[in-house]
Design a protein around this motif. Sequence first.
Motif, PDB file in Angstrom:
ATOM      1  N   UNK A   2      66.991 148.042 178.019  1.00 37.13           N
ATOM      2  CA  UNK A   2      66.854 149.328 178.832  1.00 37.13           C
ATOM      3  C   UNK A   2      65.497 149.614 178.799  1.00 37.13           C
ATOM      4  N   UNK A   3      64.740 149.422 177.951  1.00 39.43           N
ATOM      5  CA  UNK A   3      63.340 149.759 177.943  1.00 39.43           C
ATOM      6  C   UNK A   3      62.647 148.596 178.612  1.00 39.43           C
ATOM      7  N   UNK A   4      63.075 147.298 178.523  1.00 37.58           N
ATOM      8  CA  UNK A   4      62.400 146.351 179.338  1.00 37.58           C
ATOM      9  C   UNK A   4      62.380 146.582 180.935  1.00 37.58           C
ATOM     10  N   UNK A   5      63.683 146.798 181.191  1.00 35.97           N
ATOM     11  CA  UNK A   5      64.103 147.336 182.668  1.00 35.97           C
ATOM     12  C   UNK A   5      63.068 148.633 183.075  1.00 35.97           C
ATOM     13  N   UNK A   6      63.147 149.470 182.207  1.00 33.83           N
ATOM     14  CA  UNK A   6      62.186 150.923 182.664  1.00 33.83           C
ATOM     15  C   UNK A   6      60.824 150.527 182.528  1.00 33.83           C
ATOM     16  N   UNK A   7      60.213 149.816 181.855  1.00 35.46           N
ATOM     17  CA  UNK A   7      58.753 149.380 182.070  1.00 35.46           C
ATOM     18  C   UNK A   7      58.402 148.607 183.282  1.00 35.46           C
ATOM     19  N   UNK A   8      59.391 147.679 183.408  1.00 33.71           N
ATOM     20  CA  UNK A   8      59.059 146.917 184.647  1.00 33.71           C
ATOM     21  C   UNK A   8      59.156 147.797 186.064  1.00 33.71           C
ATOM     22  N   UNK A   9      60.347 148.585 185.946  1.00 33.59           N
ATOM     23  CA  UNK A   9      60.231 149.492 187.188  1.00 33.59           C
ATOM     24  C   UNK A   9      59.202 150.558 187.355  1.00 33.59           C
ATOM     25  N   UNK A  10      58.694 151.051 186.303  1.00 28.48           N
ATOM     26  CA  UNK A  10      57.683 151.963 186.137  1.00 28.48           C
ATOM     27  C   UNK A  10      56.317 151.127 186.634  1.00 28.48           C
ATOM     28  N   UNK A  11      56.053 149.886 185.924  1.00 29.09           N
ATOM     29  CA  UNK A  11      54.970 149.275 186.528  1.00 29.09           C
ATOM     30  C   UNK A  11      55.005 148.941 188.023  1.00 29.09           C
ATOM     31  N   UNK A  12      56.130 148.620 188.471  1.00 25.34           N
ATOM     32  CA  UNK A  12      56.209 148.356 189.887  1.00 25.34           C
ATOM     33  C   UNK A  12      56.104 149.737 190.900  1.00 25.34           C
ATOM     34  N   UNK A  13      56.364 150.931 190.135  1.00 28.29           N
ATOM     35  CA  UNK A  13      56.087 152.037 190.879  1.00 28.29           C
ATOM     36  C   UNK A  13      54.751 152.383 190.841  1.00 28.29           C
ATOM     37  N   UNK A  14      53.911 152.184 189.977  1.00 30.37           N
ATOM     38  CA  UNK A  14      52.657 152.576 189.860  1.00 30.37           C
ATOM     39  C   UNK A  14      51.746 151.427 190.934  1.00 30.37           C
ATOM     40  N   UNK A  15      52.256 150.505 191.092  1.00 28.35           N
ATOM     41  CA  UNK A  15      51.684 149.404 191.894  1.00 28.35           C
ATOM     42  C   UNK A  15      52.039 149.280 193.274  1.00 28.35           C
ATOM     43  N   UNK A  16      53.102 150.401 193.854  1.00 29.33           N
ATOM     44  CA  UNK A  16      53.495 150.353 195.028  1.00 29.33           C
ATOM     45  C   UNK A  16      52.524 150.624 196.278  1.00 29.33           C
ATOM     46  N   UNK A  17      52.861 150.143 197.307  1.00 32.11           N
ATOM     47  CA  UNK A  17      51.907 150.660 198.514  1.00 32.11           C
ATOM     48  C   UNK A  17      53.105 151.292 199.297  1.00 32.11           C
ATOM     49  N   UNK A  18      52.462 151.864 200.622  1.00 34.86           N
ATOM     50  CA  UNK A  18      53.105 152.512 201.542  1.00 34.86           C
ATOM     51  C   UNK A  18      54.392 151.677 201.961  1.00 34.86           C
ATOM     52  N   UNK A  19      53.981 150.360 202.104  1.00 31.04           N
ATOM     53  CA  UNK A  19      55.003 149.061 202.817  1.00 31.04           C
ATOM     54  C   UNK A  19      55.907 148.795 201.565  1.00 31.04           C
ATOM     55  N   UNK A  20      55.748 148.907 200.551  1.00 31.97           N
ATOM     56  CA  UNK A  20      56.730 148.637 199.477  1.00 31.97           C
ATOM     57  C   UNK A  20      57.517 149.835 198.840  1.00 31.97           C
ATOM     58  N   UNK A  21      56.984 150.858 199.186  1.00 35.86           N
ATOM     59  CA  UNK A  21      57.516 152.138 198.377  1.00 35.86           C
ATOM     60  C   UNK A  21      58.891 152.222 198.484  1.00 35.86           C
ATOM     61  N   UNK A  22      59.573 152.163 199.627  1.00 35.71           N
ATOM     62  CA  UNK A  22      61.098 152.116 199.667  1.00 35.71           C
ATOM     63  C   UNK A  22      62.063 151.085 198.698  1.00 35.71           C
ATOM     64  N   UNK A  23      61.231 149.673 198.696  1.00 31.22           N
ATOM     65  CA  UNK A  23      61.657 148.923 198.003  1.00 31.22           C
ATOM     66  C   UNK A  23      61.715 149.117 196.459  1.00 31.22           C
ATOM     67  N   UNK A  24      60.694 149.826 196.068  1.00 30.05           N
ATOM     68  CA  UNK A  24      60.453 149.999 194.626  1.00 30.05           C
ATOM     69  C   UNK A  24      61.541 151.205 194.333  1.00 30.05           C
ATOM     70  N   UNK A  25      61.508 151.858 195.136  1.00 31.43           N
ATOM     71  CA  UNK A  25      62.679 153.104 194.852  1.00 31.43           C
ATOM     72  C   UNK A  25      64.085 152.704 195.072  1.00 31.43           C
ATOM     73  N   UNK A  26      64.420 151.750 195.640  1.00 30.67           N
ATOM     74  CA  UNK A  26      65.654 150.974 195.738  1.00 30.67           C
ATOM     75  C   UNK A  26      66.123 150.418 194.468  1.00 30.67           C
ATOM     76  N   UNK A  27      64.847 149.673 193.908  1.00 32.20           N
ATOM     77  CA  UNK A  27      65.196 148.906 192.747  1.00 32.20           C
ATOM     78  C   UNK A  27      65.363 149.716 191.643  1.00 32.20           C
ATOM     79  N   UNK A  28      64.556 150.903 191.587  1.00 36.13           N
ATOM     80  CA  UNK A  28      64.831 151.947 190.454  1.00 36.13           C
ATOM     81  C   UNK A  28      66.023 152.549 190.470  1.00 36.13           C
TER      82      UNK A  28
END
Length: 402
Positions: A160-186
């Motif tokens: 659970x912590x691994x998934x949260x860390x990976x999701x958070x890292x993706x969230x912090x590196x998102x761009x306007x083009x990838x924002x929706x994808x990152x939020x769907x992953x979360x």
Amino acid sequence: MTDAAPPKRLACIACTRAKRKCSKQTPSCRRCADKKLVCRYPAPRVAPPYDLVFSQDGAVSVIPVPPGASDRHPLPTPPSQIGEQQQSHTETETENPWFLSPSSWDIDHKHGPVPSQISFSDEALTWFIDQLHVWLRQWTTEGHCPFIHRQLWKIHLPDHIQDAFASLAAYHSKTPATERTVLRIIETRVNNLVDTQHASGVGDFGVIMLDPACHLARTQALLIYKIIRLFDGDIRARAQAEKNIDTLALWARQLWQSAGLALSSSSHKEPVDRVSSGPVDTQLRTDGTLTSTWQAWIFSESIRRTYMAATLTEAVYLTLKQGWAPCPGGIVFSGGAGLWDATSPVAWMKHYQENAVNGIRCIEGDQLFSSARVADVDEFCQATMIVSYGLERFERWRTEKI
């Protein structure tokens, strides 16, 4: 029952706690026998050459070994703590520190100046939300933050912590083009987390189905997702997060209850299992050594801070939405400066000895304002003071105590 007390025997723990005279008999003193209490005496003074003695409010003393027992020098005794009674009234020895006492897990719903319903100032709300995001970014860049200790998941990193860390890292590196994808992953990660924990989500059954380490991992993960989605600004993310806001509150309560249950049972008295799959070797147990006690404090304090972060996040969001939030009650946590950031048992003990403040009940801010300085408490404690009493009151405290 023995009539004569052994020489130099200390009072039993129950009599010491009640501040009553102890007959010091074995196997039970007269008071414990009359009241049908479990009579336990402090452990004999053996190596290391000093004893760590904790009071119920979190103060710690280092008691020298009796003369002749050792030729090594004891550590000095720390200053008194806020609201603390005389150090002679000690509660227990190293193997039973205050933060592993079942009574330290009681939630105070009756005392203190905080009403049953609380509200926060707009400035404090905005500040706290920004601070939550700062803490999450700190975790992904430095490996720790004020509610996730650098040592907590060092031995075992739950899925659970691994998934949260990976999701958070993706969230912090998102761009306007990838924002929706990152939020769907979360969103998918959150749904998977909640669905896999569904069987343990009801009442007392949910408390006993998981050990405190599992409770802590899932609660921290859901809290991280909740902070992202409630305050991101995306309408869908916020709506989806609202569906699970009661789940976070439930898991936080179960986390707290699981710790109290573990400590009230006899299982934590068994020898420490060094092959534990938990986050630290000892979890909610200590074998009496300084290293073991520090590790137990890390785990205990992580539970306390995660519970507080979860309840405060919920309270802040509800206040933004409806203007008020129910008061979750007061708990005791360690807010003394330097304790959380200590990187070794020796450094941790040094801060415990030297701090003017260690154990703090989160609804007793007025007492802290009058008796301590901002520099006496750490970042997490300062944040709880700001969100509870407002930025203006906090700034007055900062300037008044310079």
